[in-house]
Write a protein that holds these residues in place. Structure first.
Motif, PDB file in Angstrom:
ATOM      1  N   SER A   1       0.834  -1.202   0.000  1.00 40.31           N
ATOM      2  CA  SER A   1       0.000   0.000   0.000  1.00 40.31           C
ATOM      3  C   SER A   1       0.870   1.254   0.000  1.00 40.31           C
ATOM      4  O   SER A   1       0.355   2.363  -0.075  1.00 40.31           O
ATOM      5  CB  SER A   1      -0.914   0.006   1.230  1.00 40.31           C
TER       6      SER A   1
ATOM      7  N   ARG B   1       4.360   1.315  -1.668  1.00 42.42           N
ATOM      8  CA  ARG B   1       5.342   1.386  -2.751  1.00 42.42           C
ATOM      9  C   ARG B   1       4.653   1.179  -4.097  1.00 42.42           C
ATOM     10  O   ARG B   1       3.802   0.313  -4.236  1.00 42.42           O
ATOM     11  CB  ARG B   1       6.428   0.326  -2.548  1.00 42.42           C
ATOM     12  N   ARG B   2       5.079   1.964  -5.078  1.00 43.13           N
ATOM     13  CA  ARG B   2       4.493   1.870  -6.426  1.00 43.13           C
ATOM     14  C   ARG B   2       5.529   1.625  -7.513  1.00 43.13           C
ATOM     15  O   ARG B   2       5.186   1.214  -8.604  1.00 43.13           O
ATOM     16  CB  ARG B   2       3.732   3.162  -6.766  1.00 43.13           C
ATOM     17  N   ASP B   3       6.804   1.920  -7.235  1.00 45.51           N
ATOM     18  CA  ASP B   3       7.841   1.760  -8.261  1.00 45.51           C
ATOM     19  C   ASP B   3       8.639   0.477  -8.004  1.00 45.51           C
ATOM     20  O   ASP B   3       9.047   0.214  -6.888  1.00 45.51           O
ATOM     21  CB  ASP B   3       8.767   2.982  -8.281  1.00 45.51           C
TER      22      ASP B   3
ATOM     23  N   HIS C   1       3.297  -4.552  -9.453  1.00 46.14           N
ATOM     24  CA  HIS C   1       2.506  -4.216  -8.274  1.00 46.14           C
ATOM     25  C   HIS C   1       1.102  -4.780  -8.433  1.00 46.14           C
ATOM     26  O   HIS C   1       0.535  -4.742  -9.528  1.00 46.14           O
ATOM     27  CB  HIS C   1       2.454  -2.690  -8.133  1.00 46.14           C
TER      28      HIS C   1
ATOM     29  N   PRO D   1      -2.366  -3.833  -7.570  1.00 40.94           N
ATOM     30  CA  PRO D   1      -3.110  -2.681  -7.059  1.00 40.94           C
ATOM     31  C   PRO D   1      -4.496  -3.072  -6.550  1.00 40.94           C
ATOM     32  O   PRO D   1      -4.987  -4.168  -6.803  1.00 40.94           O
ATOM     33  CB  PRO D   1      -3.239  -1.794  -8.297  1.00 40.94           C
TER      34      PRO D   1
END
Length: 188
Positions: free
Chosen positions: A86, A88-90, A98, A100
């Motif tokens: 929730s 980290r996105r990279d 990821h 989502p």
């Protein structure tokens, strides 16, 4: 739909600290076989970051490693890796993705899209996915050690006891036992 298989090293007293297992060629060969059978890996952010901090360097030859460790690292580099986070996105590590949105839907979509199955290797995430009844099988490598500390398997607890069927138990030369369980059918 592929199966979601939770696999992890565990001591006799339930410790899942990655430093407490026997990290020899036989252990690495065991986990390489499991990874070869699966279509993808699934981790939580903490486990992903621990793996990301070491294994790409082994795969690239930047770190000295035994042949079994290097084989694991090279295959891991090529394997699709999915991360639940929730925060980290990279994800810069090769073939990292990821998951989502809502946990149940995201992991179910991954299972549905991975006919050869998904190998889960994060203890905390396993607890959450087991609470959602998403784990189909368990492949634990039980090490002949008593750690005397945590973290422990399912430390966060489950709402009820999980009944399992033993599929196989294979002793390794190093004293560990590879245990393969499947969720038992619900009795009526």
């Amino acid at each position: 739909m592929g199966l979601l298989t939770f696999s992890i090293n565990v001591t006799l007293d339930g410790c899942v600290d990655h430093q407490e297992g026997i990290a020899d060629d036989e252990t690495h060969a065991f986990f390489t076989r499991l990874m070869d059978e699966a279509g993808a890996m699934l981790w939580g952010r903490v486990t992903y970051e621990m793996m990301e901090s070491y294994w790409p360097a082994v795969a690239g030859g930047d770190v000295e490693a035994a042949p079994a460790m290097r084989e694991w690292a090279v295959k891991l580099e090529a394997k699709p890796k999915y991360v639940v986070s929730s925060t980290r996105r990279d994800y810069h590590w090769t073939n990292s993705h990821h998951i989502p949105g809502e946990l149940r839907a995201g992991v179910q979509k991954l299972k549905d899209g991975t006919p050869s199955g998904v190998l889960l290797g994060s203890g905390k995430l396993a607890t959450e996915l087991d609470r959602l009844d998403l784990i189909d099988e368990y492949k634990f490598l039980v090490h002949p050690r008593i750690a005397g500390h945590g973290p422990t398997l399912y430390q966060g607890g489950l709402p009820s006891t999980r009944r399992l069927e033993l599929i196989s138990a294979e002793p390794l030369r190093n004293g560990a036992i590879a245990m393969h369980y499947r969720r038992a059918p619900l009795s009526s």
